[in-house]
Design a protein around this motif. Structure first.
Motif, mmCIF file in Angstrom:
data_model
loop_
_atom_site.group_PDB
_atom_site.id
_atom_site.type_symbol
_atom_site.label_atom_id
_atom_site.label_comp_id
_atom_site.label_asym_id
_atom_site.label_seq_id
_atom_site.Cartn_x
_atom_site.Cartn_y
_atom_site.Cartn_z
ATOM 1 N N PHE A 30 -35.404 -8.413 -5.798
ATOM 2 C CA PHE A 30 -36.615 -7.847 -6.359
ATOM 3 C C PHE A 30 -36.894 -7.579 -7.761
ATOM 4 C CE2 PHE A 30 -39.405 -3.815 -7.336
ATOM 5 C CZ PHE A 30 -40.223 -4.351 -6.736
ATOM 6 N N VAL A 31 -37.953 -8.097 -8.198
ATOM 7 C CA VAL A 31 -38.367 -7.773 -9.920
ATOM 8 C C VAL A 31 -39.577 -6.909 -9.846
ATOM 9 C CG1 VAL A 31 -39.182 -9.145 -12.056
ATOM 10 C CG2 VAL A 31 -37.324 -10.170 -10.492
ATOM 11 N N ALA A 32 -40.583 -7.216 -8.901
ATOM 12 C CA ALA A 32 -41.792 -6.566 -8.952
ATOM 13 C C ALA A 32 -42.462 -7.054 -7.631
ATOM 14 C CB ALA A 32 -42.794 -7.070 -10.081
ATOM 15 N N PRO A 33 -43.430 -6.352 -7.188
ATOM 16 C CA PRO A 33 -44.245 -6.633 -5.958
ATOM 17 C C PRO A 33 -44.684 -8.056 -6.042
ATOM 18 C CG PRO A 33 -44.875 -4.394 -6.769
ATOM 19 C CD PRO A 33 -44.028 -4.975 -7.830
ATOM 20 N N GLY A 34 -44.273 -8.914 -5.230
ATOM 21 C CA GLY A 34 -44.433 -10.278 -4.986
ATOM 22 C C GLY A 34 -43.900 -11.290 -6.021
ATOM 23 N N GLU A 35 -42.839 -10.540 -6.736
ATOM 24 C CA GLU A 35 -41.899 -11.316 -7.621
ATOM 25 C C GLU A 35 -40.406 -11.100 -7.621
ATOM 26 O OE1 GLU A 35 -41.482 -12.077 -12.643
ATOM 27 O OE2 GLU A 35 -43.087 -10.594 -11.784
ATOM 28 N N TRP A 36 -39.801 -12.216 -7.542
ATOM 29 C CA TRP A 36 -38.199 -12.143 -7.164
ATOM 30 C C TRP A 36 -37.548 -13.184 -8.214
ATOM 31 C CZ3 TRP A 36 -42.154 -13.274 -3.873
ATOM 32 C CH2 TRP A 36 -42.371 -12.085 -2.579
ATOM 33 N N LEU A 37 -36.228 -12.778 -8.501
ATOM 34 C CA LEU A 37 -35.312 -13.478 -9.043
ATOM 35 C C LEU A 37 -34.588 -14.082 -7.947
ATOM 36 C CD1 LEU A 37 -34.698 -14.295 -12.151
ATOM 37 C CD2 LEU A 37 -33.106 -12.408 -12.360
ATOM 38 N N VAL A 38 -34.386 -15.433 -7.925
ATOM 39 C CA VAL A 38 -33.517 -16.135 -6.845
ATOM 40 C C VAL A 38 -32.327 -16.544 -7.476
ATOM 41 C CG1 VAL A 38 -33.704 -17.915 -5.200
ATOM 42 C CG2 VAL A 38 -35.569 -16.548 -5.640
ATOM 43 N N LEU A 39 -31.294 -16.673 -6.795
ATOM 44 C CA LEU A 39 -29.943 -17.023 -7.270
ATOM 45 C C LEU A 39 -29.533 -17.694 -6.145
ATOM 46 C CD1 LEU A 39 -30.234 -13.838 -8.782
ATOM 47 C CD2 LEU A 39 -27.913 -14.510 -9.608
ATOM 48 N N SER A 40 -28.727 -18.998 -6.445
ATOM 49 C CA SER A 40 -28.003 -19.593 -5.147
ATOM 50 C C SER A 40 -26.827 -20.175 -5.772
ATOM 51 C CB SER A 40 -29.118 -20.866 -4.738
ATOM 52 O OG SER A 40 -28.231 -21.658 -3.868
ATOM 53 N N ASP A 41 -25.828 -20.004 -4.879
ATOM 54 C CA ASP A 41 -24.714 -20.642 -4.815
ATOM 55 C C ASP A 41 -24.549 -21.836 -4.492
ATOM 56 O OD1 ASP A 41 -23.402 -18.408 -6.484
ATOM 57 O OD2 ASP A 41 -22.997 -17.530 -4.426
ATOM 58 N N VAL A 42 -25.465 -22.306 -3.505
ATOM 59 C CA VAL A 42 -25.486 -23.484 -2.563
ATOM 60 C C VAL A 42 -26.115 -24.539 -3.459
ATOM 61 C CG1 VAL A 42 -26.439 -24.646 -0.802
ATOM 62 C CG2 VAL A 42 -25.696 -22.281 -0.655
ATOM 63 N N HIS A 43 -27.246 -24.493 -4.386
ATOM 64 C CA HIS A 43 -28.079 -25.230 -5.042
ATOM 65 C C HIS A 43 -27.441 -25.401 -6.565
ATOM 66 C CE1 HIS A 43 -30.739 -25.932 -1.942
ATOM 67 N NE2 HIS A 43 -30.856 -24.669 -1.717
ATOM 68 N N ALA A 44 -27.461 -26.485 -7.103
ATOM 69 C CA ALA A 44 -27.166 -27.022 -8.590
ATOM 70 C C ALA A 44 -28.434 -26.338 -9.365
ATOM 71 C CB ALA A 44 -26.911 -27.932 -8.799
ATOM 72 N N PRO A 45 -27.732 -25.683 -10.669
ATOM 73 C CA PRO A 45 -29.153 -25.186 -11.346
ATOM 74 C C PRO A 45 -30.153 -26.092 -11.690
ATOM 75 C CG PRO A 45 -26.984 -24.740 -12.465
ATOM 76 C CD PRO A 45 -26.788 -25.575 -11.183
ATOM 77 N N GLU A 46 -29.861 -27.693 -11.591
ATOM 78 C CA GLU A 46 -30.892 -28.631 -11.841
ATOM 79 C C GLU A 46 -31.965 -28.855 -10.760
ATOM 80 O OE1 GLU A 46 -27.530 -29.036 -11.987
ATOM 81 O OE2 GLU A 46 -27.426 -28.884 -14.262
ATOM 82 N N THR A 47 -31.465 -28.435 -9.155
ATOM 83 C CA THR A 47 -32.032 -28.644 -8.129
ATOM 84 C C THR A 47 -32.737 -27.191 -7.653
ATOM 85 O OG1 THR A 47 -30.273 -28.536 -6.567
ATOM 86 C CG2 THR A 47 -30.928 -30.598 -7.639
ATOM 87 N N LEU A 48 -32.490 -26.293 -7.971
ATOM 88 C CA LEU A 48 -32.977 -24.959 -7.436
ATOM 89 C C LEU A 48 -34.612 -24.739 -7.415
ATOM 90 C CD1 LEU A 48 -32.495 -22.279 -5.867
ATOM 91 C CD2 LEU A 48 -32.145 -21.253 -7.987
ATOM 92 N N GLY A 49 -34.903 -25.013 -8.546
ATOM 93 C CA GLY A 49 -36.506 -24.897 -8.783
ATOM 94 C C GLY A 49 -37.230 -25.852 -8.011
ATOM 95 N N ALA A 50 -36.897 -27.290 -7.675
ATOM 96 C CA ALA A 50 -37.488 -28.112 -7.019
ATOM 97 C C ALA A 50 -37.445 -27.717 -5.532
ATOM 98 C CB ALA A 50 -37.000 -29.533 -7.223
#
Length: 184
Positions: free
Chosen positions: A61-81
């Motif tokens: 949680f960052v704010a209502p309707g906003e999140w910071l998403v972390l992943s150990d499964v995805h590479a930094p280059e592919t998470l956003g996509a």
């Protein structure tokens, strides 16, 4: 003219390998896949449902309707996509992998160490496992999440990572703390 850039971690050369890992330990993650997600107007519930349904993401949680998403499964280059495809028109996604640094503070005194610089109640009843909040750690804005009983995840902007590690060392001066890059 083409340039060849090499990625260097923000804390490279400022922290060294520890000879002995102590009970209280600060792990600095080398390559974290991090993205900011902002729900489209009126679509926060749908976006949250998609983020929670997948075990591949840790949505903080960052704010209502906003999140910071972390992943150990995805590479930094592919998470956003990957997030953009899954969320579609429900949310906007911005890759933050190279602009933020993720750390983990773990140990029996982790909450006490953080209490020396954070003005939030970190008791397990007030800040349970899974809870996240944007807080000030001394003078730095960080996203803090309790990821276990004695374990906290911290995300800070890349330019303030060195100052945060220095602050955490000072905050832990009455507790034994070791600092090293994560081995995973």
């Amino acid at each position: 003219m083409a340039y060849d850039y090499q990625t260097v971690h923000a804390l490279e050369g400022t922290i060294g390998a520890v000879s002995e890992r102590r009970a209280n330990h600060l792990s600095v993650h080398r390559a974290s896949a991090i993205a900011s997600v902002l729900a489209a107007p009126g679509r926060a519930a749908e976006a949250a449902g998609i983020l929670v349904a997948s075990g591949e993401f840790e949505a903080r949680f960052v704010a209502p309707g906003e999140w910071l998403v972390l992943s150990d499964v995805h590479a930094p280059e592919t998470l956003g996509a990957e997030l953009s495809v899954r969320l579609g028109d429900f949310a906007f996604v911005v890759d933050q992998s190279h602009g933020r640094v993720a750390l983990t503070l773990a140990g029996p005194d982790a909450a006490r160490i953080l209490a020396n610089g954070i003005g939030a109640d970190l008791h397990i009843d007030a800040f349970p496992v899974g809870r996240a909040a944007n807080v000030l750690c001394n003078h730095l804005s960080v996203n803090l999440a309790r990821t276990g009983g004695d374990r906290f995840g911290i995300v800070v902007t890349r330019s303030f990572a060195g100052a945060l590690v220095d602050d955490l060392k000072v905050m832990a001066r009455s507790h034994e703390l070791s600092v090293d890059f994560d081995t995973r």
